[in-house]
Write an enzyme that holds these catalytic residues in place. Structure first.
Site, PDB file in Angstrom:
ATOM      1  N   LYS A 168      -7.474 -29.265   4.473  1.00 59.36           N
ATOM      2  CA  LYS A 168      -8.721 -29.835   3.936  1.00 59.36           C
ATOM      3  C   LYS A 168      -8.885 -31.288   4.357  1.00 59.36           C
ATOM      4  O   LYS A 168      -7.948 -32.080   4.267  1.00 59.36           O
ATOM      5  CB  LYS A 168      -8.735 -29.736   2.409  1.00 59.36           C
ATOM      6  CG  LYS A 168     -10.077 -30.053   1.777  1.00 59.36           C
ATOM      7  CD  LYS A 168     -10.046 -29.747   0.288  1.00 59.36           C
ATOM      8  CE  LYS A 168     -11.387 -30.069  -0.369  1.00 59.36           C
ATOM      9  NZ  LYS A 168     -12.494 -29.270   0.187  1.00 59.36           N
ATOM     10  N   GLY A 173      -2.092 -35.363   2.816  1.00 63.04           N
ATOM     11  CA  GLY A 173      -1.278 -34.822   3.904  1.00 63.04           C
ATOM     12  C   GLY A 173      -2.070 -34.659   5.193  1.00 63.04           C
ATOM     13  O   GLY A 173      -1.561 -34.927   6.291  1.00 63.04           O
ATOM     14  N   CYS A 174      -3.315 -34.221   5.076  1.00 64.58           N
ATOM     15  CA  CYS A 174      -4.156 -34.035   6.266  1.00 64.58           C
ATOM     16  C   CYS A 174      -4.503 -35.381   6.921  1.00 64.58           C
ATOM     17  O   CYS A 174      -4.638 -35.461   8.145  1.00 64.58           O
ATOM     18  CB  CYS A 174      -5.439 -33.296   5.882  1.00 64.58           C
ATOM     19  SG  CYS A 174      -5.127 -31.644   5.200  1.00 64.58           S
ATOM     20  N   THR A 175      -4.647 -36.389   6.083  1.00 66.04           N
ATOM     21  CA  THR A 175      -4.928 -37.728   6.629  1.00 66.04           C
ATOM     22  C   THR A 175      -3.725 -38.236   7.429  1.00 66.04           C
ATOM     23  O   THR A 175      -3.876 -38.798   8.527  1.00 66.04           O
ATOM     24  CB  THR A 175      -5.256 -38.702   5.482  1.00 66.04           C
ATOM     25  OG1 THR A 175      -6.408 -38.227   4.791  1.00 66.04           O
ATOM     26  CG2 THR A 175      -5.525 -40.098   6.018  1.00 66.04           C
ATOM     27  N   ALA A 178      -3.622 -36.285  10.771  1.00 66.36           N
ATOM     28  CA  ALA A 178      -4.678 -36.678  11.714  1.00 66.36           C
ATOM     29  C   ALA A 178      -4.424 -38.082  12.274  1.00 66.36           C
ATOM     30  O   ALA A 178      -4.619 -38.329  13.483  1.00 66.36           O
ATOM     31  CB  ALA A 178      -6.031 -36.636  11.018  1.00 66.36           C
TER      32      ALA A 178
END
Length: 305
Positions: A168, A173-175, A178
């Site tokens: 998401k 965690g995704c930040t 990326a």
């Protein structure tokens, strides 16, 4: 001279009187007999008349007495309408349960029919390492709203593409994941690989994610229907993404998946770089690891609150 003796003559009237009792007495028994004959015949006639009693069932017409309320109702006027209204309401109440009893078994029988169940959708076969990229893959959109395909992206690259899958946009965690690729785009470009991210987010959230994290030289792919997720084998449940890394390399006239596997926010960059034939600087991996630990502690603190 001798006198003649007087001759006694019986009068016919006296003779008749004397004879008449005999006749009367003789006729009397005859009359009595006639009476007895008639008396005896009378029971016979009564017995013959007895079958007429069979007509008694006509008394069954007695229910006509039920019509008596009509006379009373006719006299009362409006009361007749009230009585009929009550009868119709009672009739409807009694009829409704009968309908439900008849309908319920029919519904249960239909529900129990296994034949009416729709056939389950066939499982989508996911691509694995070593598989060539097919041309009929689902289309996707970029964070800018442009429609494209993986085949077109590979063709536009120099040697291939790197895809990092994240659950998401704009989550901790995704930040971290990326941003680790953002800090390594120069190294991947120098080896001929373009970087893409993919999630089930719509273009709007991914556009905000791209802008906020300054993900220059990275294109975020949007797959809200999770159709491409299923083909790549990164779909989690009905709607979800397995955090992973996929590397697709050009080989002659086809594109081949050379790397595919689950990853963490910290090791995604190192995993992709090794599949492309190089290593990223240690400081990039260490930075991503530290950020991942900090995100985990923050998540635990939020759960306690």
């Amino acid at each position: 001279m001798s006198t003649a003796a007087p001759v006694l003559r019986r009068s016919t009237r006296n003779a008749a009187k004397r004879e008449s009792p005999i006749v009367a007495e003789a006729s009397a028994p005859a009359a009595k007999k006639a009476k007895t004959v008639t008396e005896k015949k009378a029971p016979a006639e009564k017995k013959a008349a007895a079958p007429k009693k069979a007509a008694a069932p006509k008394k069954a017409a007695a229910p006509k007495k039920a019509a008596a309320p009509k006379k009373a109702a006719a006299k009362k006027g409006d009361k007749k309408e009230d009585v009929t209204a009550e009868k119709t309401e009672k009739a409807e109440k009694t009829e409704k349960p009968a309908d439900t009893k008849d309908e319920k078994p029919a519904e249960t029988k239909e529900a129990e029919k296994p034949a009416e169940k729709e056939p389950a959708a066939p499982a989508v076969k996911s691509l694995e390492e070593g598989d060539a990229l097919p041309e009929d893959l689902p289309t996707i959109q970029t964070h800018n709203g442009e429609t494209t395909t993986l085949g077109a992206l590979v063709k536009a690259s120099e040697k291939g593409i790197v895809i990092f899958a994240y659950p998401k946009a704009s989550t901790p965690g995704c930040t971290t994941q990326a941003c680790a690729f953002r800090d390594s785009t120069a190294s991947f470009k120098s080896h001929g690989y373009s970087i893409f991210g993919i999630s089930g987010d719509l273009p709007g959230p991914n556009k905000n994610f791209f802008t906020k994290q300054n993900l220059t030289d990275i294109v975020l792919l949007c797959d809200p229907k999770y159709e491409l997720h299923a083909k790549l084998g990164i779909k989690k449940g009905a709607k979800g993404t397995v955090r992973s890394v996929i590397v697709i390399k050009k080989e002659e006239e086809k594109a081949v998946i050379v790397k595919k596997g689950p990853a963490t926010p910290a090791n995604s960059v190192d995993m992709a770089a090794k599949a492309c034939g190089f290593e990223v600087p240690k400081k990039v991996v260490e930075k991503a690891g530290e950020k991942e630990k900090a995100d985990a502690k923050e998540g635990e603190a939020e759960k306690k609150e």
